[in-house]
Structure formats: structure tokens, C-alpha cells
Scaffold this motif. Sequence first.
Motif, PDB file in Angstrom:
ATOM      1  N   GLU A 120      -4.484   5.069 -10.310  1.00 38.96           N
ATOM      2  CA  GLU A 120      -4.538   4.894 -11.179  1.00 38.96           C
ATOM      3  C   GLU A 120      -5.278   3.879 -11.361  1.00 38.96           C
ATOM      4  O   GLU A 120      -5.908   2.748 -10.095  1.00 38.96           O
ATOM      5  N   ASP A 127      -1.993  10.244  -5.849  1.00 37.68           N
ATOM      6  CA  ASP A 127      -2.237   9.444  -6.691  1.00 37.68           C
ATOM      7  C   ASP A 127      -2.683   8.184  -7.201  1.00 37.68           C
ATOM      8  O   ASP A 127      -2.536   7.040  -6.403  1.00 37.68           O
ATOM      9  N   ALA A 160       0.828  -1.307  -0.216  1.00 37.64           N
ATOM     10  CA  ALA A 160      -0.138   0.206  -0.255  1.00 37.64           C
ATOM     11  C   ALA A 160       0.854   1.167   0.298  1.00 37.64           C
ATOM     12  O   ALA A 160       0.632   2.499  -0.460  1.00 37.64           O
ATOM     13  N   PRO A 182       1.408   4.955  -6.835  1.00 35.86           N
ATOM     14  CA  PRO A 182       0.027   5.135  -6.640  1.00 35.86           C
ATOM     15  C   PRO A 182      -1.060   4.235  -6.025  1.00 35.86           C
ATOM     16  O   PRO A 182      -0.813   3.320  -5.969  1.00 35.86           O
ATOM     17  N   LEU A 183      -2.449   4.423  -5.786  1.00 33.46           N
ATOM     18  CA  LEU A 183      -3.576   3.812  -6.036  1.00 33.46           C
ATOM     19  C   LEU A 183      -4.409   3.551  -6.762  1.00 33.46           C
ATOM     20  O   LEU A 183      -3.810   3.738  -7.193  1.00 33.46           O
ATOM     21  N   ARG A 184      -4.122   2.091  -6.455  1.00 34.32           N
ATOM     22  CA  ARG A 184      -4.488   1.268  -7.876  1.00 34.32           C
ATOM     23  C   ARG A 184      -5.761   0.694  -7.766  1.00 34.32           C
ATOM     24  O   ARG A 184      -6.242   0.129  -6.758  1.00 34.32           O
ATOM     25  N   ILE A 185      -6.675   0.413  -8.543  1.00 32.50           N
ATOM     26  CA  ILE A 185      -7.390  -0.001  -8.850  1.00 32.50           C
ATOM     27  C   ILE A 185      -8.301  -0.298  -9.528  1.00 32.50           C
ATOM     28  O   ILE A 185      -8.151   0.335 -11.349  1.00 32.50           O
ATOM     29  N   GLU A 186      -8.962  -1.409  -9.744  1.00 30.97           N
ATOM     30  CA  GLU A 186      -9.358  -2.185 -10.947  1.00 30.97           C
ATOM     31  C   GLU A 186     -10.855  -2.592 -11.459  1.00 30.97           C
ATOM     32  O   GLU A 186     -12.026  -2.551 -10.230  1.00 30.97           O
TER      33      GLU A 186
END
Lengths: 441, 362
Positions: B351, B349, A24, A28-32
Motif C-alpha cells: 500500500e 501486498d 512489519a 501489507p507493506l506500507r510506504i508513504e
Amino acid sequence: MTRLLATILIGLMGLGMAAPEAVAQNGPLRIEITEGVIEPLPYAVPDFVAETQGSNQVSKDISRLIAEDLSGTGLFREIPASAHISSITNFGSPVQFADWKAINAQALITGGVSVSGNSLEVKFRVWDVFAGQELGSGLRFKGTVDGWRRMAHKVADEVYSRITGEGGYFDSRVVFVSETGPKSDRKKRLAIMDYDGANLQYLTDSSAIVLAPRFSPTGDKVLYTSYETGFPEVFVLDVGSVRRNVLSTNNGGMSFSPRFSPDGKSVLLSVESGGNTDIYKVGINGGQRQRLTSGASIDTAPSFSPDGSRIVFESDRSGTQQLYVMGANGGEATRISFGQGRYGTPVWSPRGDLIAFTKQNKGRFHIGVMRTDGSEERLLTASFLDEGPTWAPNGRVIMFTRETRGTDGVSALYSVDVSGRNLKRVKLNGGGSDPSWSPLQ
Amino acid sequence: MHIGHYISGVAHTGLIGWVLFGGAFQSEPPPLEVTGVSVITAEEYQAVLRAQEAPAPSTDIAVPIIPEAELETPDLSSATDAPVETPSPPSTEAAEPDATPDLSDLTAPEPQDVTEEAPVLLTPEVDTAVVVPDVSPRPVVRPAPRVAPQPVAQPEPDVTIDDEVRESTEPDTAGETQEEVVEETAPEAASTEIATEANEDDDAPVASAAPTRSVRPRTRPVARAEPSTGTDAAVAAALAEAGAEESTPNQPTAPSGPPLTSGEKDALRVSVQNCWVVDVGSRAADVTVTVGFSLDRDGRVQGDIRLINAEGGDEAAARTAFQSARRAVLRCQKTGYELPVEKYDHWRDIEITFNPDAMRRR
């Protein structure tokens, strides 16, 4: 032993607590996202600015027709003018995006119309409201006042293309068999119209039965089958002059189900001889016929792939009517349909990715699509009788014939989105069948 | 105490009796307001009305006569005031002047020629020899307060793998690098017994290598001038300087504090997906796009939304898929995505990958 287990347990706990932190805290914060919404895209098309005297009405008409085209696809939803906060009074003025955001208009179409004598000029811009920028750049069309519908269709095509990234289909025509009178004494004529049913014109009279008209790739010729000599024969008709010629002689057999090759230089057709029907290829100006299939089966309804390398057709060689694909010069065919029921009238999509077909199963007819290898079969419609699909030039919409049950049953033209949504009847005076969609003009 | 009660009772009784009987027999009539009315004649009434009429404007205004002023010329003659008598100071004897100093020993410095060369600090050719005493009264190392049973080597620092791939840098061989002189420090000391300050023997001489006086540092060697090529060199130097300035503050720093919970992430995902319009019949439905953007503390998109990756479909389909994703992010931000401000470092930030596969196959 106990100490070893405790060590392992503590280690696992440490991993379990440390791993998410490490993931975490890096990058960057990753979202799908795999779920979206399927809904029409809201847009606004305020009446185009009438820039000259006498252009008020035509500017309104053009604006309304653009909205009809876009909303008719089912992919767009017009926000009515009564909900607009700001108005467009000058084509060159900057757009107040906040006003259009407030009414949730994701796309905005602004334009201006000027009339000088019989000449008409239409210019427009498309805006991505939430991005606050123009999609593409401004465009201008010039034509005649009489051709305002075509100009509106062209604007709509361009707007459609800029928003969806695909070509439009509004400036196109459909040739079909117009049907009038009761079922027992039905009059059939070749007719041509705009895709939306406007500007209907008849190409033949009703003295002979006509079947299965097919547009050429350039849209200036039409192939069709006529019984005017008592036997079915294939004719080539020039749309501009309405002159026609016989494409082939029957040579003791019947020829039918013609279709142009992608380059327009040759024609595929079926010839019945001695109870056996096979597929042939012949030049548009006649010449030697090339036989592509053989065997004691009915092989018919051929359709080229857009690149001209393959042909899909229907055949009962396996005992039931199924779809097959073979090379452009014949040869071994591969069966691609394996579902229950019978498959027929396959048509290759202009995109090249799908094949539309008619399916009969358990007393119902369907229009469906499948991948070119037969996978991902999807049935789009179901009724007493649906048949004869034809693709819109952008491969997005399918038009077909739907006939109602009973002695008073009538044939009508319907269209459906390739996703199975937006099924609707084409506006038409009287009945119609066997549609064939022209390329984009 | 009873006396008080008696007094109070008598007083109250008297008061009540005065109220009941003293005032009850007074029957004075209430005062009447009398207004005097006089009868006047019609002439007198008209005279009264005329007196109340507003004065009619008139322009016949007499000009006031300015009285002739009788000016008397003041006497401007002046006379000299008599001198003020000041007390005279007492007479004092005159002091003798100081003796003239003898300047015969002082001589003016002779003028010297000034050379154009700037003075240069002379560099000693060799280090100044330092006499190191054999013993020093100061202790060198302080015994550790803890007992280390065995000397243990310092563990290696944890190695973490950064997500961002950074290009390796080549050492700059063009210019000379001035390495910082790092003073060697004494090793961590450990002893086998606990030694407190009380146990220290201040008087015991301890051998020390500490210098007794500071040595002046060497002068910095003169840097050799690099051959410059005019503008290119200047631009390169400016870029290098700018890069050096920018690289330091932009170093990615690992966010601190707890990360977003799965619930907070789900809330953000639901917020965006509610605005993600998917056209399942289009070619864009074959494209999975990943977009990146930054949020401010209010949860609003800052700057542009950029396309990071697109898989499947052609360029036009990818462009359409990106536009759809961008619209989803921009539309649903409204007044800002609701995210915990205290975890801003974790969601600054973002994505987001938009994958329409499942929708297309329905």
C-alpha cells in the motif's frame, strides 16, 4: 536496585526488538511518498486518420492544433511523430500499447476526420497507455470545415479534461485593448481573439480611449469604459452585433472598473464623486444603483466570488492600497492582504479557491495569488510593470498585461500557470492590454 | 654402470660416424619425374577429340526384344506322406472309479423372503457394561524425568492484535453441530524426585481404569432434514460451501523471515516517486490517495491497482490523483521492482500513500 535496573533494561531490549517485527509482519507493506516530480506528461497524438478524400490536410491541421493546445499548457509534452514505433491507420483498430509504452507515451490520442462538402466530422479517443485502457469513451464532433480550429480546440479541451480531471480553456476567447503606434500617440481599440491569438477582430475604432473590457458570464456581452464623451462611462457591447449602450450616466462623477455578477444580471462598478470613490451595484438594464461601500477612501476594482456571495475589492482605507472582502450587499469588509507593498485589481478565481492580484513593491510589479482569506500568498511574476490579471475559465491560467520600460515601451499580453510556471507571451500582432478571458464556449 | 656408458659411447660414435661418412659419399642423383610425350597426327588428334565429345542425345533407341521364356510347368502332383511311427505308451491297468460321495446329509437351504428394508445396525440401548479390573499390570503414567519444585500453571498464549478487522461471526443455530469428541489426556505429571526407567518396578501392580476391550462407537444419529426452499436453499448451500472452501486457503498468514530493511523500503519508494508526476497547480494536488496492489515474485504488478483511500478534494480531483498514482506504479515497474525475493512474503501486498502536501506548498 541493580536487579531492578537489569529487569527494566532487558524489558526495553525485548520491546525494541519485538516491536518492529510485529509491525512489519502484519498486513501489507506500507510506504508513504511525499516527493514526486514536476514535469510535463508525455503524450502522443499521431495525425488523425483521414477517412475521406480531401480530408488529409484538415486532419493534419487539427492534429497539430490539438498538440499545440496541449503542449502550450506546459503540463504536457508531445512525443514527435519521428519517434513513433507504430502508426494509427484505422480509427477502429486496437491500439498496440506496447509500442507506445516503449516510447514512454503516457497518453495517446487517436482520431479520425471525414469531410463531406462543407461539413466536417472529427472523432477521437484518449488512451491511458500504461493502464492499457481508454480514458472516457470515444467522442464525435460535427461542424463546418471553416470552423476546424474550434473543433480542434474542443477536442483538446476534452482531452485535457480527461487527463487532468479539470475543465479546459482552449475553446475560449479573450477581449482586450489593442494598442498600436508610439507611446506618445497610441491608438487603442477593443479587440477580441481566440485564446491563442487567432481570429483577431476589432470591436471599436480608435477614435476614443477605451479601458478595461470585461466579458459577461455567457460571453455574449462586454462591459468596458470609454472616454468618447470626455468623461469615463461604462458601456455594454453585444459581441455578435457590435451594438453598444451606455450602462450608466455619470451624474457628475466618473464611473469605471465595471464587472459582471456571476448571473450576468447586475454589474459592479466604481463611481467617483467629489474626490471619493465607492462601489455600486446596478442592474444590467439600468435601474436603481445600490451603494456597497462608503467612507472617505478610494474603493474600486470589485470582483464577485463565483457563487455571488462575496466581493473582493481594493481600498486605501487603511492608508495604503490593500485588498478587502465584503458581502454581496456591502457591509463590513475584511482586509485579507497584509504583505509589504500595495495590492490592487483583485479577481476571484472561477474555482473560488484563489484571488489573483497585482502587487507593487519596491519599484517592481507582480502578479500573484492568495487564498480567499489572504493566506498562502504566492507571487507568480515580476517585471517593470505587470498588471490586470484575468483567469482562464478553468481557473488554471492567468493572463495579464506586461509593459516594458522606456518611451518605446510596449504593452503585451502574457499568460502564466497558477503554479508560476509556463510564463509565455500571447501571439499577437501589435500590442495589447487589459485582457478579459471569456467563459468556455 | 660404466659398462653402460661405454656401450652407449661406442654406439653413438658408430652412429655419428655412419651418418658422417657412410651417407656422405653416396651421391645418387635425385629421382626425376619423366613424362612421356608422343607426337600424333591431326587425324589422330581429331579422333581423340571426338572420343571426348559428349554423346548427342538421340531418341533412336532400339526397343529391347524380350526373349521368349521357356516355361516349364512344375509337377503339382502330391503324394501322401508315410505315417510317422510313434512309440506306443506302455500299457497300464485301468484305475477304479472313485466312490460316489454320500450327499444324504446335505440339505438345500430353504428360500427366505427378502424385505425391501435395508438392514439397520441395531443400537444398543445402553452402554455395554465393562468390567474394570481393579489392578492392571501396565503403568498409568510415567514419572517425569525432571523435578518441578512447585506446580506451575500453564501460561496463557500470547495475544496478538491483527491489523485486519474481521467481522464477528454468529453461531449457526440452524443446523446441529457435531462436536468432536476430545479424549481427555492425563495431566502433565511432575514428581519430586528423578525416576529413571531402571528404578521402575515392573512387577508392582498399578491401579488402572483402562478398559480391557474396546467399545464400539455409537452409530451417528440421523440428521434431521432441514426444510429446504428449493433454489434458494441450494444457492445458499453452495455459497456456504464455497465460502468454507475459500476461507481456509485464504487465511492471512503472517510472513516469515526478516522484514525489509529501511534501505530496501527507501529503494522502492525512490523508484516509485521518480515516476510520480505531480501537477501542483491542479486540484488533484489537494488530494492524498492511498493505492494498493500486489506484486509477483519478479516485482511486477499483478492484477489491478485499487484505490484504498482519498482525502481532500472532490471526486474528480480524487480520480485524477488516483490515475497519477497508478501511472507512477505502472511506469516505474519496468521489468519489475528490485526487491529481495527471499522476503517476498513481506512485499507481496503493498500500500502506497501519495501525499503531495509538501510539493504544493513550495
